[in-house]
Design a protein around this motif. Sequence first.
Motif, PDB file in Angstrom:
ATOM      1  N   PRO A 241     -12.722  31.244  -9.805  1.00 13.41           N
ATOM      2  CA  PRO A 241     -13.980  30.528  -9.542  1.00 13.41           C
ATOM      3  C   PRO A 241     -14.241  29.375 -10.515  1.00 13.41           C
ATOM      4  N   ILE A 242     -13.838  29.550 -11.752  1.00 14.16           N
ATOM      5  CA  ILE A 242     -14.044  28.495 -12.751  1.00 14.16           C
ATOM      6  C   ILE A 242     -13.096  27.325 -12.487  1.00 14.16           C
ATOM      7  N   VAL A 243     -11.847  27.630 -12.183  1.00 14.36           N
ATOM      8  CA  VAL A 243     -10.875  26.576 -11.880  1.00 14.36           C
ATOM      9  C   VAL A 243     -11.290  25.832 -10.613  1.00 14.36           C
ATOM     10  N   PHE A 244     -11.747  26.580  -9.599  1.00 12.94           N
ATOM     11  CA  PHE A 244     -12.223  25.971  -8.365  1.00 12.94           C
ATOM     12  C   PHE A 244     -13.383  25.022  -8.664  1.00 12.94           C
ATOM     13  N   GLY A 245     -14.358  25.486  -9.445  1.00 13.11           N
ATOM     14  CA  GLY A 245     -15.502  24.652  -9.809  1.00 13.11           C
ATOM     15  C   GLY A 245     -15.106  23.426 -10.602  1.00 13.11           C
ATOM     16  N   PHE A 246     -14.138  23.589 -11.482  1.00 12.89           N
ATOM     17  CA  PHE A 246     -13.657  22.477 -12.299  1.00 12.89           C
ATOM     18  C   PHE A 246     -13.041  21.387 -11.418  1.00 12.89           C
ATOM     19  N   ILE A 247     -12.156  21.808 -10.505  1.00 10.75           N
ATOM     20  CA  ILE A 247     -11.481  20.848  -9.635  1.00 10.75           C
ATOM     21  C   ILE A 247     -12.466  20.238  -8.639  1.00 10.75           C
ATOM     22  N   LEU A 248     -13.286  21.070  -8.010  1.00 12.53           N
ATOM     23  CA  LEU A 248     -14.260  20.572  -7.041  1.00 12.53           C
ATOM     24  C   LEU A 248     -15.221  19.576  -7.680  1.00 12.53           C
ATOM     25  N   SER A 249     -15.772  19.928  -8.826  1.00  8.82           N
ATOM     26  CA  SER A 249     -16.724  19.029  -9.489  1.00  8.82           C
ATOM     27  C   SER A 249     -16.048  17.733  -9.932  1.00  8.82           C
ATOM     28  N   GLY A 250     -14.801  17.839 -10.362  1.00  6.32           N
ATOM     29  CA  GLY A 250     -14.063  16.635 -10.757  1.00  6.32           C
ATOM     30  C   GLY A 250     -13.837  15.688  -9.596  1.00  6.32           C
ATOM     31  N   LEU A 251     -13.382  16.232  -8.470  1.00  2.00           N
ATOM     32  CA  LEU A 251     -13.124  15.396  -7.297  1.00  2.00           C
ATOM     33  C   LEU A 251     -14.411  14.816  -6.726  1.00  2.00           C
ATOM     34  N   MET A 252     -15.423  15.646  -6.581  1.00  2.00           N
ATOM     35  CA  MET A 252     -16.687  15.171  -6.007  1.00  2.00           C
ATOM     36  C   MET A 252     -17.345  14.116  -6.891  1.00  2.00           C
ATOM     37  N   SER A 253     -17.387  14.359  -8.193  1.00  2.00           N
ATOM     38  CA  SER A 253     -18.015  13.378  -9.080  1.00  2.00           C
ATOM     39  C   SER A 253     -17.203  12.086  -9.129  1.00  2.00           C
ATOM     40  N   PHE A 254     -15.889  12.180  -9.005  1.00  2.00           N
ATOM     41  CA  PHE A 254     -15.030  11.000  -8.959  1.00  2.00           C
ATOM     42  C   PHE A 254     -15.377  10.133  -7.747  1.00  2.00           C
ATOM     43  N   ILE A 255     -15.467  10.764  -6.591  1.00  2.00           N
ATOM     44  CA  ILE A 255     -15.763  10.042  -5.352  1.00  2.00           C
ATOM     45  C   ILE A 255     -17.177   9.465  -5.368  1.00  2.00           C
ATOM     46  N   VAL A 256     -18.153  10.301  -5.704  1.00  3.15           N
ATOM     47  CA  VAL A 256     -19.549   9.855  -5.661  1.00  3.15           C
ATOM     48  C   VAL A 256     -19.822   8.775  -6.704  1.00  3.15           C
ATOM     49  N   SER A 257     -19.296   8.921  -7.906  1.00  4.31           N
ATOM     50  CA  SER A 257     -19.520   7.885  -8.922  1.00  4.31           C
ATOM     51  C   SER A 257     -18.836   6.580  -8.523  1.00  4.31           C
ATOM     52  N   GLY A 258     -17.661   6.677  -7.888  1.00  2.00           N
ATOM     53  CA  GLY A 258     -16.976   5.474  -7.416  1.00  2.00           C
ATOM     54  C   GLY A 258     -17.792   4.720  -6.373  1.00  2.00           C
ATOM     55  N   ILE A 259     -18.363   5.464  -5.435  1.00  2.00           N
ATOM     56  CA  ILE A 259     -19.199   4.837  -4.412  1.00  2.00           C
ATOM     57  C   ILE A 259     -20.436   4.204  -5.049  1.00  2.00           C
TER      58      ILE A 259
END
Length: 77
Positions: free
Chosen positions: A8-26
């Motif tokens: 669950p921690i690894v999932f959260g780490f990867i998910l939050s990284g990808l989502m924040s990458f995309i949203v901050s880029g936009i």
Amino acid sequence: MIPARFAPIVFGFILSGLMSFIVSGIAILRTAGFAEGLLSLWMGAWITSWLVAFPTVLVVAPITRRIVAKLVKGAPA
């Protein structure tokens, strides 16, 4: 290999990284456009966003799972 109990921690780490990458880029692209230094602005915004997103995902995910379990018939609790 990472032990399964950390999934669950690894999932959260990867998910939050990808989502924040995309949203901050936009967000940066909408704000600054294709300006010089765009990549630098984006990376700065992304790191800041990820620092907020990762702990937020760890706190919000269990709450979200409980809400979904109540809304979806047959969903695991």
